[in-house]
Design a protein around this motif. Structure first.
Motif, mmCIF file in Angstrom:
data_model
loop_
_atom_site.group_PDB
_atom_site.id
_atom_site.type_symbol
_atom_site.label_atom_id
_atom_site.label_comp_id
_atom_site.label_asym_id
_atom_site.label_seq_id
_atom_site.Cartn_x
_atom_site.Cartn_y
_atom_site.Cartn_z
ATOM 1 N N GLU A 91 -44.442 -17.507 -30.393
ATOM 2 C CA GLU A 91 -45.347 -18.126 -29.416
ATOM 3 C C GLU A 91 -45.470 -17.267 -28.161
ATOM 4 O O GLU A 91 -46.561 -17.123 -27.596
ATOM 5 C CB GLU A 91 -44.848 -19.534 -29.049
ATOM 6 C CG GLU A 91 -44.919 -20.542 -30.181
ATOM 7 C CD GLU A 91 -43.803 -20.369 -31.212
ATOM 8 O OE1 GLU A 91 -43.969 -20.881 -32.350
ATOM 9 O OE2 GLU A 91 -42.783 -19.718 -30.910
ATOM 10 N N ASP A 92 -44.352 -16.671 -27.733
ATOM 11 C CA ASP A 92 -44.396 -15.802 -26.556
ATOM 12 C C ASP A 92 -45.249 -14.571 -26.821
ATOM 13 O O ASP A 92 -46.007 -14.124 -25.954
ATOM 14 C CB ASP A 92 -42.986 -15.386 -26.147
ATOM 15 C CG ASP A 92 -42.212 -16.504 -25.462
ATOM 16 O OD1 ASP A 92 -42.845 -17.510 -25.070
ATOM 17 O OD2 ASP A 92 -40.977 -16.374 -25.330
ATOM 18 N N ARG A 94 -47.715 -14.350 -29.011
ATOM 19 C CA ARG A 94 -49.106 -14.792 -29.076
ATOM 20 C C ARG A 94 -49.680 -15.043 -27.685
ATOM 21 O O ARG A 94 -50.807 -14.619 -27.377
ATOM 22 C CB ARG A 94 -49.208 -16.049 -29.930
ATOM 23 C CG ARG A 94 -50.644 -16.505 -30.164
ATOM 24 C CD ARG A 94 -50.704 -17.644 -31.153
ATOM 25 N NE ARG A 94 -50.032 -18.843 -30.676
ATOM 26 C CZ ARG A 94 -48.977 -19.412 -31.248
ATOM 27 N NH1 ARG A 94 -48.436 -18.869 -32.333
ATOM 28 N NH2 ARG A 94 -48.433 -20.500 -30.746
ATOM 29 N N ASN A 95 -48.928 -15.711 -26.824
ATOM 30 C CA ASN A 95 -49.405 -15.985 -25.469
ATOM 31 C C ASN A 95 -49.580 -14.699 -24.674
ATOM 32 O O ASN A 95 -50.510 -14.570 -23.870
ATOM 33 C CB ASN A 95 -48.440 -16.928 -24.746
ATOM 34 C CG ASN A 95 -48.478 -18.332 -25.323
ATOM 35 O OD1 ASN A 95 -49.467 -18.739 -25.936
ATOM 36 N ND2 ASN A 95 -47.403 -19.084 -25.137
ATOM 37 N N ASP A 96 -48.677 -13.744 -24.900
ATOM 38 C CA ASP A 96 -48.778 -12.466 -24.198
ATOM 39 C C ASP A 96 -50.030 -11.708 -24.632
ATOM 40 O O ASP A 96 -50.677 -11.049 -23.815
ATOM 41 C CB ASP A 96 -47.516 -11.637 -24.467
ATOM 42 C CG ASP A 96 -47.370 -10.485 -23.497
ATOM 43 O OD1 ASP A 96 -47.473 -10.714 -22.282
ATOM 44 O OD2 ASP A 96 -47.163 -9.344 -23.961
ATOM 45 N N ARG A 98 -52.802 -13.103 -25.609
ATOM 46 C CA ARG A 98 -53.941 -13.791 -25.014
ATOM 47 C C ARG A 98 -54.053 -13.521 -23.510
ATOM 48 O O ARG A 98 -55.135 -13.291 -22.987
ATOM 49 C CB ARG A 98 -53.831 -15.299 -25.249
ATOM 50 C CG ARG A 98 -55.026 -16.090 -24.688
ATOM 51 C CD ARG A 98 -54.865 -17.595 -24.813
ATOM 52 N NE ARG A 98 -54.771 -18.011 -26.203
ATOM 53 C CZ ARG A 98 -53.647 -18.415 -26.800
ATOM 54 N NH1 ARG A 98 -52.501 -18.449 -26.124
ATOM 55 N NH2 ARG A 98 -53.655 -18.780 -28.060
ATOM 56 N N GLU A 99 -52.930 -13.566 -22.812
ATOM 57 C CA GLU A 99 -52.962 -13.556 -21.351
ATOM 58 C C GLU A 99 -52.601 -12.214 -20.723
ATOM 59 O O GLU A 99 -52.869 -11.984 -19.543
ATOM 60 C CB GLU A 99 -52.006 -14.631 -20.815
ATOM 61 C CG GLU A 99 -52.381 -16.038 -21.286
ATOM 62 C CD GLU A 99 -51.291 -17.062 -21.031
ATOM 63 O OE1 GLU A 99 -50.306 -16.707 -20.338
ATOM 64 O OE2 GLU A 99 -51.416 -18.190 -21.524
ATOM 65 N N PRO A 131 -53.900 -17.853 -35.324
ATOM 66 C CA PRO A 131 -53.791 -17.959 -33.864
ATOM 67 C C PRO A 131 -53.654 -16.604 -33.162
ATOM 68 O O PRO A 131 -54.101 -16.451 -32.024
ATOM 69 C CB PRO A 131 -52.534 -18.822 -33.673
ATOM 70 C CG PRO A 131 -52.490 -19.671 -34.892
ATOM 71 C CD PRO A 131 -52.946 -18.758 -35.997
ATOM 72 N N TYR A 132 -53.084 -15.602 -33.828
ATOM 73 C CA TYR A 132 -52.986 -14.270 -33.229
ATOM 74 C C TYR A 132 -54.351 -13.586 -33.226
ATOM 75 O O TYR A 132 -54.716 -12.898 -32.271
ATOM 76 C CB TYR A 132 -51.959 -13.414 -33.988
ATOM 77 C CG TYR A 132 -50.566 -13.971 -33.878
ATOM 78 C CD1 TYR A 132 -49.734 -13.617 -32.826
ATOM 79 C CD2 TYR A 132 -50.091 -14.892 -34.813
ATOM 80 C CE1 TYR A 132 -48.461 -14.153 -32.708
ATOM 81 C CE2 TYR A 132 -48.822 -15.439 -34.700
ATOM 82 C CZ TYR A 132 -48.015 -15.068 -33.643
ATOM 83 O OH TYR A 132 -46.768 -15.615 -33.526
ATOM 84 N N ALA A 135 -56.236 -15.340 -30.492
ATOM 85 C CA ALA A 135 -55.774 -14.900 -29.169
ATOM 86 C C ALA A 135 -56.349 -13.540 -28.811
ATOM 87 O O ALA A 135 -56.753 -13.301 -27.663
ATOM 88 C CB ALA A 135 -54.251 -14.853 -29.134
ATOM 89 N N GLN A 138 -60.125 -14.016 -28.077
ATOM 90 C CA GLN A 138 -60.350 -14.692 -26.792
ATOM 91 C C GLN A 138 -60.157 -13.739 -25.621
ATOM 92 O O GLN A 138 -60.782 -13.914 -24.573
ATOM 93 C CB GLN A 138 -59.405 -15.887 -26.677
ATOM 94 C CG GLN A 138 -59.760 -17.042 -27.600
ATOM 95 C CD GLN A 138 -58.620 -18.030 -27.765
ATOM 96 O OE1 GLN A 138 -57.585 -17.942 -27.095
ATOM 97 N NE2 GLN A 138 -58.789 -18.974 -28.677
ATOM 98 N N SER A 139 -59.289 -12.763 -25.787
ATOM 99 C CA SER A 139 -59.029 -11.806 -24.708
ATOM 100 C C SER A 139 -59.684 -10.455 -24.962
ATOM 101 O O SER A 139 -59.409 -9.479 -24.260
ATOM 102 C CB SER A 139 -57.517 -11.630 -24.527
ATOM 103 O OG SER A 139 -56.904 -11.257 -25.749
#
Length: 200
Positions: A91-92, A94-96, A98-99, A131-132, A135, A138-139
């Motif tokens: 999850e970290d 994946r979030n990294d 994206r963001e 989801p990856y 992500a 999206q970015s």
């Protein structure tokens, strides 16, 4: 509208060893090979080639291996941020993706960093990998999954280890293999949406 925008559209290829039609900026990719064939070495060489891209490289390998590897690039790979991700939560990562900053994310290897539930269950695999891909889209990032092939080989991406969802969720799948006729040479082939991938 999309129809009018596509009339003079050309794909933003990223050169792969100087060649087009293997990688596209903003798309998702998988690069698969049998262990120790050279998939990471190829990926690092490509990162060197893409020196105008800001790249985040999530690696399972330790710092000592990377020190040895980077010593081959005296000019440095300052545009590459290494994340020593073994033990990080998926999850970290994946979030990294994206963001975080940068234009490209490399996950090396998918098996050891993403803790996939069952590589052979296509439903589960797609649910965990998509989801990856989302992500990165999206970015507006280019995404690379680095993965393994099965020992028995196969055609049309069937040699990629695990279920066919590995091939299905990405835009381009590449397979690296040894050239049986020349010991220090490798072959690269692939499959993609919209474009035909040549053999190299």
């Amino acid at each position: 509208d999309l129809q009018s925008e596509s009339s003079d559209f050309t794909l933003p290829f990223l050169p792969l060893l100087g060649q087009p039609n293997f990688a596209v900026k903003g798309w998702s990719h998988i690069l698969a090979a049998y262990p120790k064939v050279g998939k990471t070495e190829l990926m690092v060489q490509l990162c060197h080639e893409w020196n105008d891209e800001k790249i985040t490289y999530y690696t399972e390998e330790p710092k000592s291996i990377w020190k040895a590897r980077l010593s081959k690039f005296p000019q440095g790979l300052s545009h590459v941020t290494l994340v020593f991700a073994l033990g990080c939560s998926p999850e970290d990562i994946r979030n990294d993706i994206r963001e975080g900053p940068g234009a490209m994310a490399v996950i090396d290897t998918t098996r050891n960093l993403l803790n996939l539930t069952d590589e052979n269950d296509n439903t589960s695999l797609a649910r965990e990998l998509l989801p990856y891909v989302a992500a990165s889209r999206q970015s507006d990032k280019t995404l690379w999954f680095i993965h393994h092939v099965r020992k028995g080989g196969g055609e049309q991406g069937e040699s990629i280890a695990g279920g066919h969802a590995f091939l299905g969720v990405v835009d381009i799948a590449l397979e690296l293999s040894r050239d049986k006729s020349v010991d220090n040479r490798r072959k690269l082939r692939g499959w993609a949406r919209v474009i035909a991938v040549p053999e190299l």
